[in-house]
Design an enzyme around this catalytic site. Structure first.
Site, PDB file in Angstrom:
ATOM      1  N   ASP A 186      14.601  21.363  44.042  1.00  0.00           N
ATOM      2  CA  ASP A 186      15.331  21.067  42.816  1.00  0.00           C
ATOM      3  C   ASP A 186      15.431  22.298  41.906  1.00  0.00           C
ATOM      4  O   ASP A 186      14.647  23.242  42.023  1.00  0.00           O
ATOM      5  CB  ASP A 186      14.628  19.952  42.033  1.00  0.00           C
ATOM      6  CG  ASP A 186      14.755  18.595  42.702  1.00  0.00           C
ATOM      7  OD1 ASP A 186      15.315  18.534  43.816  1.00  0.00           O
ATOM      8  OD2 ASP A 186      14.287  17.612  42.114  1.00  0.00           O
ATOM      9  N   ASP A 187      16.398  22.241  40.977  1.00  0.00           N
ATOM     10  CA  ASP A 187      16.506  23.085  39.775  1.00  0.00           C
ATOM     11  C   ASP A 187      17.132  24.457  39.999  1.00  0.00           C
ATOM     12  O   ASP A 187      17.294  25.204  39.027  1.00  0.00           O
ATOM     13  CB  ASP A 187      15.138  23.277  39.095  1.00  0.00           C
ATOM     14  CG  ASP A 187      14.553  21.977  38.587  1.00  0.00           C
ATOM     15  OD1 ASP A 187      15.252  20.945  38.670  1.00  0.00           O
ATOM     16  OD2 ASP A 187      13.403  21.980  38.128  1.00  0.00           O
TER      17      ASP A 187
ATOM     18  N   HIS B  16      22.119  17.974  40.390  1.00  0.00           N
ATOM     19  CA  HIS B  16      20.913  17.585  39.640  1.00  0.00           C
ATOM     20  C   HIS B  16      21.197  17.572  38.140  1.00  0.00           C
ATOM     21  O   HIS B  16      20.325  17.887  37.356  1.00  0.00           O
ATOM     22  CB  HIS B  16      19.805  18.591  39.990  1.00  0.00           C
ATOM     23  CG  HIS B  16      18.419  18.149  39.635  1.00  0.00           C
ATOM     24  ND1 HIS B  16      17.942  16.868  39.848  1.00  0.00           N
ATOM     25  CD2 HIS B  16      17.374  18.838  39.081  1.00  0.00           C
ATOM     26  CE1 HIS B  16      16.684  16.793  39.465  1.00  0.00           C
ATOM     27  NE2 HIS B  16      16.314  17.970  38.981  1.00  0.00           N
TER      28      HIS B  16
ATOM     29  N   HIS C  22      19.792  19.408  33.088  1.00  0.00           N
ATOM     30  CA  HIS C  22      18.457  18.907  33.413  1.00  0.00           C
ATOM     31  C   HIS C  22      17.782  18.210  32.219  1.00  0.00           C
ATOM     32  O   HIS C  22      16.649  18.533  31.847  1.00  0.00           O
ATOM     33  CB  HIS C  22      17.561  20.046  33.925  1.00  0.00           C
ATOM     34  CG  HIS C  22      16.362  19.540  34.684  1.00  0.00           C
ATOM     35  ND1 HIS C  22      15.216  19.080  34.053  1.00  0.00           N
ATOM     36  CD2 HIS C  22      16.112  19.441  36.006  1.00  0.00           C
ATOM     37  CE1 HIS C  22      14.323  18.724  34.956  1.00  0.00           C
ATOM     38  NE2 HIS C  22      14.844  18.935  36.163  1.00  0.00           N
TER      39      HIS C  22
ATOM     40  N   HIS D  34      10.380  22.663  44.290  1.00  0.00           N
ATOM     41  CA  HIS D  34      11.283  23.368  43.366  1.00  0.00           C
ATOM     42  C   HIS D  34      11.408  24.822  43.805  1.00  0.00           C
ATOM     43  O   HIS D  34      10.386  25.480  44.050  1.00  0.00           O
ATOM     44  CB  HIS D  34      10.751  23.290  41.925  1.00  0.00           C
ATOM     45  CG  HIS D  34      10.713  21.907  41.374  1.00  0.00           C
ATOM     46  ND1 HIS D  34       9.735  20.991  41.713  1.00  0.00           N
ATOM     47  CD2 HIS D  34      11.532  21.268  40.499  1.00  0.00           C
ATOM     48  CE1 HIS D  34       9.957  19.856  41.076  1.00  0.00           C
ATOM     49  NE2 HIS D  34      11.034  19.982  40.332  1.00  0.00           N
TER      50      HIS D  34
END
Length: 421
Positions: free
Chosen positions: A77-78, A128, A132, A228
């Site tokens: 993620d991210d 995503h 965020h 991540h």
């Protein structure tokens, strides 16, 4: 002798064939990963249809990906953040591993080349959100939709071929909400949670990230691992995680969305459960009660006594005639009133209800007789008989033996009172 030698040769060929198949598996993986003969590789590609299974990941949902035992899906993620995302890409490439990346719109806007590198390496790219936010479970649905749409817009804009964007979405912080999920599902986007994280967003050491990833995977046996690609600790822990996956016999699965030219992998509904129930595993929840459809709802009358005595030529009478006659009489008698059962307060009958009051009741009975009460034993007997008659007037007739016992008991009490006097 000839037959036994033929059997021996057949068994030898079987063992040799199994050995060749076993040794051929690493060679096949090595062929897919040139220059890295010990690479973990990607064991298979799983094609899923987001419309058939819109929510996956047992951290929040009932279903997860239909993985076999010791199969793992790596997700990040991210990103992309070049400083760390590029290192994650190199580690995965050295092991010929394909993963799934969930991109933030702002990161794609700032680093579009990072998105193109993910696509060129053959990884699956989902989204995503745009910024965020960790409040998608609280914010108005219009704002949540803007976050979703913004992330999709900027991630697809960074791609040379926008059709390579997978309809996969992971809610930031896994802060799910029904309105957000319903909007994603209405657009044909699959909502991804996870089966276990490695907590690499926390301020912990890389070794702790590695330990949590392996321990939680071992506890579940398979599933989706959440990592991540923007953390230095993740970059340091990833080689050790992959090393243990190889040592423990785990296999990597690459997940891609179904298209018109690529149908979904055939599965059964039970395969989408992390631990499908078996005959040796007790089910924690009872199955739902089925909804029965009745063709008619008319009720039948309750049977009466006359119905139980339906006589035929070969059927005896169910109840005796005397019982039938008594039932008919009982049906015509009026119900007794409440005054029939009333007993005056302080009467002899009330006092006789307890053992301690019987002596006082006898005295009251004797006093009620007044001058008519005889002296000595004869008077006591008369008082007992009078009391018995009064009691019988309220309680009805009694058997002879019971009446005798009732009359004799006050006599003894009266005698003892006289002696004391």
């Amino acid at each position: 002798m000839i037959g036994s030698s033929a059997v021996f040769r057949r068994r030898s060929w079987t063992v040799l064939l199994l050995g060749l198949l076993t040794t051929a598996s690493p060679a096949a993986f090595a062929a897919e990963c040139p220059g890295h003969p010990d690479a973990l590789g990607t064991s298979r590609t799983l094609v899923v249809d987001p419309r058939e299974h819109p929510r996956i990941g047992t951290m929040q949902y009932r279903e997860t990906l239909p993985l076999k035992d010791h199969e793992v899906v790596l997700t990040f993620d991210d990103g992309p953040l070049p400083k760390y995302s590029n290192q994650v890409l190199q580690i995965l490439a050295s092991e010929c591993i394909k993963a799934t990346f969930f991109i933030i719109g702002q990161q794609a806007k700032a680093n579009p080349d990072g998105v193109r590198k993910l696509v060129a390496a053959g990884h699956t790219v989902g989204t995503h959100s745009m910024n965020h936010p960790l409040t998608m479970n609280k914010m108005p649905i219009e704002k949540a939709q803007a976050e979703i749409d913004g992330g999709i817009e900027w991630t697809s804009a960074a791609m040379t071929d926008p059709s390579r964007l997978a309809p996969f979405f992971r809610i930031p912080g896994l802060m799910r909400a029904d309105g957000v999920e319903n909007y994603l599902i209405s657009r044909g986007i699959q909502v991804w949670s996870a089966d276990f994280p490695a907590d690499d967003w926390r301020h912990i050491s890389p070794d702790r990230v590695y330990q949590l990833a392996i321990q939680r995977l071992e506890a579940k046996g398979k599933g989706i691992l959440l990592l991540h690609d923007i953390q230095a600790r993740t970059v340091a822990a990833l080689p050790k995680i992959i090393r243990d996956l190889k040592a423990k016999g785990y296999r990597i699965v690459h997940v891609v969305p179904a298209t018109a030219d690529r149908p979904a992998t055939p599965t059964t509904p039970v395969e989408w459960l992390l631990h499908p129930p078996t005959e040796t595993t007790p089910i924690a929840r009872w199955p739902a009660v089925p909804s029965f459809v009745f063709t008619q709802t008319a009720t039948l009358p309750a049977p009466g006594l006359a119905d139980l005595n339906a006589q035929t030529a070969h059927q005896p009478q169910v109840l005796p005639r005397k019982a039938i006659a008594q039932a008919d009489i009982a049906a015509t008698l009026p119900a007794p009133g409440r005054d029939v059962f009333a007993i005056p307060e302080g009467s002899v009958e009330v006092l006789l209800s307890t053992t301690l009051s019987r002596r006082a009741a006898t005295r009251l009975a004797m006093a009620a007789e007044g001058p008519h009460a005889g002296k000595g034993k004869a008077g006591t007997i008369r008082a007992g008989k009078i009391h018995a008659r009064r009691t019988a007037a309220h309680t009805g007739p009694r058997p002879a033996a019971q009446a005798k016992r009732t009359a004799s008991h006050p006599t003894r009490l009266a005698t003892s009172v006289k002696k004391r006097a």
